[in-house]
Design a protein around this motif. Structure first.
Motif, short mmCIF file in Angstrom:
data_model
loop_
_atom_site.label_atom_id
_atom_site.label_comp_id
_atom_site.label_asym_id
_atom_site.label_seq_id
_atom_site.Cartn_x
_atom_site.Cartn_y
_atom_site.Cartn_z
N ILE B 12 -5.16 -37.04 -19.60
CA ILE B 12 -5.47 -38.77 -19.40
C ILE B 12 -4.31 -38.95 -20.33
O ILE B 12 -4.24 -38.60 -21.49
N GLU B 13 -3.23 -39.74 -19.85
CA GLU B 13 -2.40 -40.21 -20.66
C GLU B 13 -2.39 -41.64 -21.02
O GLU B 13 -1.71 -41.95 -22.06
N GLU B 14 -3.08 -42.49 -20.55
CA GLU B 14 -3.10 -43.82 -21.14
C GLU B 14 -4.64 -44.36 -20.92
O GLU B 14 -5.32 -43.95 -20.06
N ASP B 17 -6.24 -44.77 -17.50
CA ASP B 17 -6.44 -43.61 -16.79
C ASP B 17 -7.85 -43.37 -16.86
O ASP B 17 -8.62 -42.78 -15.99
#
Lengths: 713, 99
Positions: B12-14, B17
């Motif tokens: 999960i990058e941001e 997401d």
């Protein structure tokens, strides 16, 4: 209004122009004065430019655009017409103001002059001749005061600047437009003349200055005094009404005159000019790939058309209807538009990098960004190099070790599956056409590249489904975890279209092998509404495509799948669920069809038949004594049709002894249905359905519901 | 949607997401003005504009008795089949609490 068809029409501020006044400035100033002094203020928000307004556009002539349609020939074919329509009242108003101020400049000035006239009864008497009625003057004062804003005051001050200078101070005065000076020569002279007279009557002067600082109530009171204590409202209002009416009449006449006047500009633009402007506008909306950029609209239109066609609406009506929604206008215009669109698309393809164009002589840059491709404001390096790394290397197989089934991990997989499915669907739409004569070389290259890219995406999707994770590493199996989400179920039909037959078989095998860990197999899901929805979803999304697959599978595969099914799952448990029963029915009926040698498939050999019989006996013995339990308690007849179907499939392959067992076990349900159907309480069609359900089973045994002897009650 | 990069692994990058993971799931949304929504997330965008289905909206209203200055908290509920939520009112998006 500062944008004129996308052009930045805000001209650079006229720095040196303050001394030399021109007509435009005068008009603009007059217009502003009009706005505040004469209008009643109901549409003020339209003019509210906000604090950011830099007054640059004041220098522009903003009116005279009511004949744009004639000039540009655009008509209502394009979206901008709708936008223009929305601000039509504002445009109209401006136009009216414009006309009025042009024609009634004198009248306005006299009404301003009359502002001073109402200071005392003596003046009223003196100036009555040749000036508007006092009541009208009063109303104009009233109007200007009731709408008083800081700006309005300033402008008032600007016109009669030196009179009010001491009152307002230089601060506010500086804000008013200096260009107002001197331009109003007649009006200033008038005022001056008045002032001189006022100065003559010494006692009036301080009163006049004081009045400017009065509050609304005080002004009211003052007016009352002026008019000898009589209320002035009714009189003022009537006069105002009359004035309004008269001005409306005048405006109409003026508008017509003005239209006639500007008609000489008709045809000023050539067709190519119009096309050019059209292109600028349409290029914002155009896309050569509507499925990617306008996906929902495309899908919705398709669904809606299909729905309407099902409803029996002829397709041509559907067509024209949908056409009306998206565009109006005659065929010729439409055709021209399409040509325009073609040109834009090819232009965009030729210059993909350009973000704006500066046309020689244009006042601003023309952005070629579209709605869907807005100007990029931030440059953020996007998550490293996954594009490069995944492009070349073959995607790594899912690691069996740290696979967890925590919910957001699974949700992440599902989202990845969707990502690849969407990419694959997009790829399919971009499939290169079959090679034409003489172009095999180029087309072959394109096709090869397309196949490669498609293959990479399909492999990624396959890995993301995690079907190949060995059984038993984690429980439930990752693929089953995906299927336990409704969006995981929904994606399966779309996934299957991109799978190779052997991949589909692997998927089916994995599903069958882990069937009992599916959440739709749990008995308690029948208890609530949501559970039933999940089952419905499973039956509607996963069963049909796999049914299609099984119904073309050879005998060997069917035997293998059923063997795995029986081996890996608790049959009693699985058979109680609708999906489980559906799969059993599927395998049984397919095997029966193949055994009887239908279709193009060879009749299975002795060994395979024996294998099958053995399997069947195992299944039967496992389910024996549970057949009646397959019926859900309190199930309505529509809900147990799948049970009857399964029983029929069992009965077809059963030996005489097994048939006997079957009949004995479900005898009660058969009787129940037949009796229920024969009682008068039930609607005929429902009764027929019940009998039909029972007959599914009885016909497989060579019997019929009519042969069932109903015991006397 | 094609621009969505795959979420590598469970990466999960941001924050968005995480919202994406809740697509087609029931979520809880807290809004300005003492409003709460519970519904199925059909779609969202970068502004957190959302389309929710099968929504229950809960509005907390505080009535002040003018004489006694007594505050009475009232809860109004309503249901919508489909709801467009403008993102500027969104305070919080979360999976519905298990409780």
């Amino acid at each position: 209004m500062s944008n004129f068809f996308g052009f930045n029409t805000v001209m650079p501020g006229r720095q040196g122009g303050r001394v030399a006044l021109n007509l435009e400035e005068q008009q603009e100033l007059d217009r502003q004065v009009q706005k505040y002094a004469l209008e009643t203020g109901e549409d003020f928000e339209i003019y509210d430019y906000g604090e950011t307004y830099d007054n640059l556009a004041d220098d522009l002539e903003e009116t005279r655009d009511d004949l744009n349609d004639e000039t540009f020939g655009g008509g209502t074919d394009f979206d901008f017409a709708r936008n223009t329509r929305q601000i039509a009242p504002a445009l109209k108003k401006e136009e009216e103001l414009y006309i009025k101020q042009n024609e009634h400049g004198g009248a306005r000035r006299s009404s301003f002059a009359s502002l001073w006239e109402t200071d005392g009864p003596s003046q009223q008497d003196t100036f009555k001749k040749g000036l508007p009625e006092p009541s009208q003057a009063a109303s104009s004062i009233w109007g200007s005061f009731s709408n008083t804003t800081a700006k309005g005051m300033e402008l008032g001050a600007g016109n009669a600047g030196f009179v009010h200078d001491p009152v307002f101070g230089t601060g506010t005065f500086a804000l008013s437009r200096p260009t107002a000076f001197g331009n109003n020569q007649p009006s200033l002279e008038e005022i001056e003349a008045q002032l001189l007279r006022t100065a003559g009557t010494q006692h009036q002067a301080p009163m006049q200055q004081e009045r400017k600082m009065m509050s609304l109530e005080e002004v009211e009171a003052a007016l009352m005094n002026i008019n000898g204590g009589r209320p002035v409202y009714s009189e003022a209002m009537i006069a105002e009404q009359q004035a309004k009416q008269a001005s409306l009449e005048q405006r109409r006449a003026e508008r017509q005159a003005k239209q006639a006047e500007t008609a000489k500009h008709n045809g000023l633009m050539t067709q190519s000019d119009k096309d050019f402007i059209n292109r600028i506008q349409i290029s914002q909306l155009v896309t050569d790939d509507p499925y990617a950029d306008d996906f929902y609209c495309q899908v919705y239109t398709a669904l809606r058309n299909r729905h309407l066609q099902q409803m029996g609406v002829p397709s041509n009506i559907v067509e024209s209807e949908s056409g009306q929604n998206t565009r109006r206008g005659n065929g010729r215009t439409e055709q021209r538009m399409q040509q325009q669109v073609q040109r834009i698309v090819s232009d965009a393809k030729r210059n993909p990098k350009r973000t704006n164009v500066t046309v020689e002589g244009a006042l601003g840059k023309i952005a070629v960004n579209s709605v869907l491709n807005p100007r990029q404001l931030l440059q953020v390096s996007k998550r490293g190099s996954h594009n490069e790394s995944s492009g070349g290397n073959s995607p790594k197989p899912p690691s069996p070790g740290p696979v967890s089934t925590k919910s957001h991990t699974v949700l992440g997989w599902i989202e990845n599956v969707y990502t690849y499915v969407l990419a694959l669907e997009q790829k399919r739409r971009q499939q290169p056409p079959p090679p034409r004569m003489g172009e095999e070389e180029i087309a072959g290259e394109a096709i090869r590249r397309w196949n490669e890219e498609y293959g990479i995406l399909a492999r990624k999707m396959w890995n993301e489904l995690r079907i190949t994770v060995p059984i038993g590493v984690v429980h439930p199996h990752p693929f089953i975890s995906i299927l336990n989400y409704s969006k995981g179920k929904k994606v399966i039909p779309r996934v299957l279209r991109h799978l190779l037959p052997e991949q589909t078989l692997t998927l089916l095998t994995m599903l069958v092998a882990n069937f009992e860990s599916l959440n739709v197999c749990k008995a308690e899901v029948y208890a609530d509404v949501q559970g039933n929805q999940e089952i419905e979803l499973f039956m509607n999304t996963i069963v049909p495509p796999l049914l299609g697959f099984v119904s073309e599978a050879p005998f060997r595969i069917v035997v293998g799948l059923l063997a795995l099914f029986i081996e890996r799952n608790n049959m009693v448990w699985v058979a109680r669920s609708k999906p489980g029963l559906a799969f059993l029915t599927l395998f049984l009926s397919r095997a029966e069809i193949l055994k009887q040698g239908q279709g193009n498939y060879p009749i299975p050999d002795e060994r395979e038949i024996n294998q099958w019989n053995e399997l069947y006996n195992r299944l039967f013995s496992q389910l024996q004594t549970h057949f009646s339990a397959l019926f859900l308690p309190k199930a309505t007849m529509a809900e147990d049709v799948h049970v009857w179907r399964f029983l029929a499939a069992m009965a077809v392959g059963a030996t005489v002894d097994q048939q006997h067992v079957l009949v004995t076990e479900v005898r009660e349900q058969v009787l129940e249905n037949v009796i229920a159907a024969q009682t008068t309480r039930m609607a005929p069609e429902k009764a027929a359905q019940r009998i039909g359900n029972v007959n599914l089973f009885l016909h497989a045994l060579g019997l019929d519901a009519s042969q069932v002897a109903v015991p006397a009650m | 949607m094609d621009d969505h990069a795959p979420l590598e692994g469970a990466g999960i990058e941001e924050p968005l997401d995480l919202v994406r993971l809740s697509l087609d799931e029931r979520i809880y949304v807290k809004l300005r003005g003492d409003r709460e929504l519970r519904g199925k997330l059909h779609a969202y965008d970068g502004h957190l504009n959302m389309v929710l289905g099968d929504v229950e909206e809960t509005i907390t209203v505080v009535d002040v008795n003018e004489e006694t200055a007594e505050e009475v908290i009232r809860i109004v509920k309503r249901n919508c089949e489909m709801l467009f939520v403008r993102g500027d009112g969104v305070i919080l998006v979360s999976p519905p609490s298990r409780a």
